[in-house]
Design a protein around this motif. Structure first.
Motif, PDB file in Angstrom:
ATOM      1  N   GLU A  34       0.840  -1.184   0.000  1.00 34.37           N
ATOM      2  CA  GLU A  34       0.000   0.000   0.000  1.00 34.37           C
ATOM      3  C   GLU A  34       0.883   1.245   0.000  1.00 34.37           C
ATOM      4  O   GLU A  34       1.976   1.254   0.535  1.00 34.37           O
ATOM      5  CB  GLU A  34      -0.904   0.009   1.242  1.00 34.37           C
ATOM      6  N   GLU A  67      -9.948  -6.911 -12.749  1.00 38.21           N
ATOM      7  CA  GLU A  67      -9.988  -6.678 -11.307  1.00 38.21           C
ATOM      8  C   GLU A  67     -10.350  -7.929 -10.525  1.00 38.21           C
ATOM      9  O   GLU A  67     -10.118  -8.005  -9.317  1.00 38.21           O
ATOM     10  CB  GLU A  67     -10.987  -5.560 -10.984  1.00 38.21           C
ATOM     11  N   TYR A 149      -0.462  -4.238  -9.232  1.00 38.02           N
ATOM     12  CA  TYR A 149      -1.789  -3.669  -9.455  1.00 38.02           C
ATOM     13  C   TYR A 149      -1.703  -2.189  -9.845  1.00 38.02           C
ATOM     14  O   TYR A 149      -2.702  -1.483  -9.873  1.00 38.02           O
ATOM     15  CB  TYR A 149      -2.618  -3.769  -8.174  1.00 38.02           C
ATOM     16  N   ASN A 153      -4.792   0.624 -10.164  1.00 36.59           N
ATOM     17  CA  ASN A 153      -4.887   1.591  -9.075  1.00 36.59           C
ATOM     18  C   ASN A 153      -3.926   2.746  -9.335  1.00 36.59           C
ATOM     19  O   ASN A 153      -3.072   3.073  -8.514  1.00 36.59           O
ATOM     20  CB  ASN A 153      -4.573   0.916  -7.732  1.00 36.59           C
ATOM     21  N   GLU A 156      -2.778   5.630  -6.909  1.00 37.07           N
ATOM     22  CA  GLU A 156      -1.811   5.396  -5.842  1.00 37.07           C
ATOM     23  C   GLU A 156      -0.395   5.753  -6.266  1.00 37.07           C
ATOM     24  O   GLU A 156       0.510   5.826  -5.430  1.00 37.07           O
ATOM     25  CB  GLU A 156      -1.855   3.933  -5.414  1.00 37.07           C
TER      26      GLU A 156
END
Length: 278
Positions: A34, A67, A149, A153, A156
């Motif tokens: 993350e 996804e 990913y 995404n 991010e």
């Protein structure tokens, strides 16, 4: 979707002082680390034309229902050559979603270049620098590579993605490709990357960016080709890259998705364990 090429891509690793950075291309699918944004960071933006190109590329490379696709492991085997330095090396990359990754390059007569992520430790060990724990900036480059990913995404990773028009790209084999051009500005350090997507297929053909080397940023260009379908996704098996005067050829011979992985493959090397004990 082509996160490895963009470290951009983003480089996965610095090989040696005279070598270009390693650039790879694989679909962005497995869950990665993350990323936290500063509280006052402005919201990422992508204009309408850019979104159309971006979505087309993701569909071309990831297929339908991307996804929902679950990729737990990616193993890539191939060769890397640096013609000007007379270097030809075997290369192996393993990524295990949520656990870690290992890059190994074996150069005949010189030795091995290894980098990896094992748990929360980001490390490298090579014939030039020896074993070391990577600092925050170096570790960030490698951790970005694990975020498979990234293209789904994009918020991010990118502050903005904008459409810059169409351009004819001449590939290393002199083939000319009509492309749609996107400019990507990273959240981390505002590095600008320019991607060229084939207008007919949506596949990434070229990437221009700045690559960190020896404390400075040097322009780099990579061309990706020989796309092949594996498990419903498109992978580029050939990358021709240049960083300054250095040119590099990466050719994969095999890419395996969701194959078996032994836990020992992600274990810390003994010399790295010794560093942690000191």
């Amino acid at each position: 979707m082509n996160n490895f090429t963009r470290t951009t891509t983003k480089t996965l690793a610095m090989l040696i002082a005279t070598a270009a950075p390693l650039t790879l291309t694989t679909p962005s699918l497995a869950a990665g680390p993350e990323h936290n944004h500063a509280a006052d960071a402005k919201a990422p933006t992508m204009d309408a034309k850019a979104k159309k190109v971006w979505d087309k590329s993701n569909k071309a490379t990831l297929g339908e229902n991307a996804e929902k696709r679950e990729v737990k492991t990616v193993r890539m085997t191939g060769t890397m050559s640096l013609p000007a330095q007379g270097i030809n090396a075997d290369m192996n990359i393993l990524i295990v979603s949520g656990k870690g990754m290992v890059l190994n390059i074996e150069i005949p007569g010189l030795g091995a270049f290894n980098q990896g992520v094992s748990g929360d430790v980001v490390w490298s060990s090579d014939m030039m620098s020896g074993p070391k724990i990577l600092d925050e900036d170096e570790a960030g480059i490698l951790l970005d590579q694990m975020d498979l990913y990234a293209d789904l995404n994009w918020e991010e990773h990118y502050e903005s993605i904008s459409y810059k028009g169409q351009e004819t790209v001449t590939m290393p084999d002199d083939t000319k490709i009509e492309t749609d051009v996107l400019e990507l500005t990273s959240i981390k350090d505002q590095t600008v990357t320019t991607n060229y997507y084939a207008s007919d297929t949506g596949l990434l053909a070229r990437t221009d960016t700045l690559t960190a080397m020896a404390g400075s940023k040097i322009p780099s260009t990579s061309y990706t080709s020989d796309y092949r379908e594996i498990e419903g996704m498109m992978f580029a098996f050939t990358t021709v890259a240049s960083v300054g005067p250095n040119k590099q050829l990466i050719e994969f011979t095999e890419i395996d998705i969701n194959g078996e992985v032994d836990d020992s493959e992600l274990e810390l090397p003994e010399d790295i364990k010794e560093l942690l004990e000191d």
